[in-house]
Write a protein that holds these residues in place. Structure first.
Motif, PDB file in Angstrom:
ATOM      1  N   LYS A  24       0.867  -1.177  -0.009  1.00 18.43           N
ATOM      2  CA  LYS A  24       0.013   0.018  -0.061  1.00 18.43           C
ATOM      3  C   LYS A  24       0.875   1.234  -0.014  1.00 18.43           C
ATOM      4  O   LYS A  24       0.611   2.183  -0.667  1.00 18.43           O
ATOM      5  CB  LYS A  24      -0.822   0.204   1.250  1.00 18.43           C
ATOM      6  CG  LYS A  24      -1.947   1.154   1.163  1.00 18.43           C
ATOM      7  CD  LYS A  24      -2.892   1.132   2.396  1.00 18.43           C
ATOM      8  CE  LYS A  24      -3.683   2.218   2.533  1.00 18.43           C
ATOM      9  NZ  LYS A  24      -4.452   2.178   3.547  1.00 18.43           N
ATOM     10  N   TYR A  25       1.906   1.264   0.689  1.00 13.01           N
ATOM     11  CA  TYR A  25       2.870   2.257   0.945  1.00 13.01           C
ATOM     12  C   TYR A  25       3.408   2.657  -0.307  1.00 13.01           C
ATOM     13  O   TYR A  25       3.490   4.033  -0.887  1.00 13.01           O
ATOM     14  CB  TYR A  25       3.856   2.113   1.889  1.00 13.01           C
ATOM     15  CG  TYR A  25       5.191   3.171   2.138  1.00 13.01           C
ATOM     16  CD1 TYR A  25       4.752   4.451   2.583  1.00 13.01           C
ATOM     17  CD2 TYR A  25       6.108   2.650   1.410  1.00 13.01           C
ATOM     18  CE1 TYR A  25       5.534   5.212   2.864  1.00 13.01           C
ATOM     19  CE2 TYR A  25       7.195   3.879   1.848  1.00 13.01           C
ATOM     20  CZ  TYR A  25       7.068   4.995   2.249  1.00 13.01           C
ATOM     21  OH  TYR A  25       7.984   6.182   2.378  1.00 13.01           O
TER      22      TYR A  25
ATOM     23  N   SER B 195       2.473   1.688  -3.514  1.00 11.78           N
ATOM     24  CA  SER B 195       1.761   2.133  -4.577  1.00 11.78           C
ATOM     25  C   SER B 195       1.474   3.718  -4.377  1.00 11.78           C
ATOM     26  O   SER B 195       0.821   4.025  -5.482  1.00 11.78           O
ATOM     27  CB  SER B 195       0.349   1.414  -4.211  1.00 11.78           C
ATOM     28  OG  SER B 195      -0.497   1.967  -3.108  1.00 11.78           O
ATOM     29  N   THR B 196       1.615   4.296  -3.685  1.00 13.82           N
ATOM     30  CA  THR B 196       1.429   5.735  -3.603  1.00 13.82           C
ATOM     31  C   THR B 196       2.578   6.672  -4.471  1.00 13.82           C
ATOM     32  O   THR B 196       2.415   7.712  -4.626  1.00 13.82           O
ATOM     33  CB  THR B 196       1.458   6.257  -2.261  1.00 13.82           C
ATOM     34  OG1 THR B 196       2.656   6.367  -1.495  1.00 13.82           O
ATOM     35  CG2 THR B 196       0.331   5.757  -1.460  1.00 13.82           C
ATOM     36  N   TYR B 197       3.860   5.832  -4.701  1.00 17.34           N
ATOM     37  CA  TYR B 197       4.917   6.547  -5.454  1.00 17.34           C
ATOM     38  C   TYR B 197       4.485   6.285  -6.909  1.00 17.34           C
ATOM     39  O   TYR B 197       4.492   5.044  -7.388  1.00 17.34           O
ATOM     40  CB  TYR B 197       6.070   5.850  -5.071  1.00 17.34           C
ATOM     41  CG  TYR B 197       6.440   6.384  -3.698  1.00 17.34           C
ATOM     42  CD1 TYR B 197       7.251   7.539  -3.488  1.00 17.34           C
ATOM     43  CD2 TYR B 197       5.961   5.638  -2.449  1.00 17.34           C
ATOM     44  CE1 TYR B 197       7.716   8.090  -2.473  1.00 17.34           C
ATOM     45  CE2 TYR B 197       6.440   6.066  -1.204  1.00 17.34           C
ATOM     46  CZ  TYR B 197       7.447   7.218  -1.183  1.00 17.34           C
ATOM     47  OH  TYR B 197       7.645   7.569   0.205  1.00 17.34           O
TER      48      TYR B 197
END
Length: 56
Positions: free
Chosen positions: A15-16, A18-20
């Protein structure tokens, strides 16, 4: 570490990261390489831990 904790951490990491995202391909390639590297490190650490536990 038990499997439930491992999977919880993996979901958090997925999840972390995927924000990049980067607008330029070379920037995104660098991020993708770092993510792949992290997964490879996890794989190797797991293998080492399993081998050490089997020696006990």
């Amino acid at each position: 570490m038990n499997e439930e904790t491992f999977l919880t951490l993996k979901r958090w990491f997925d999840k972390y990261v995927s924000t990049y995202s980067f607008p330029n391909p070379s920037g995104q390639t660098n991020i993708d390489l770092k993510i792949e590297h992290t997964y490879k490190v996890v794989e190797l650490i797991t293998t080492i831990a399993e081998e050490l536990l089997s020696e006990e």
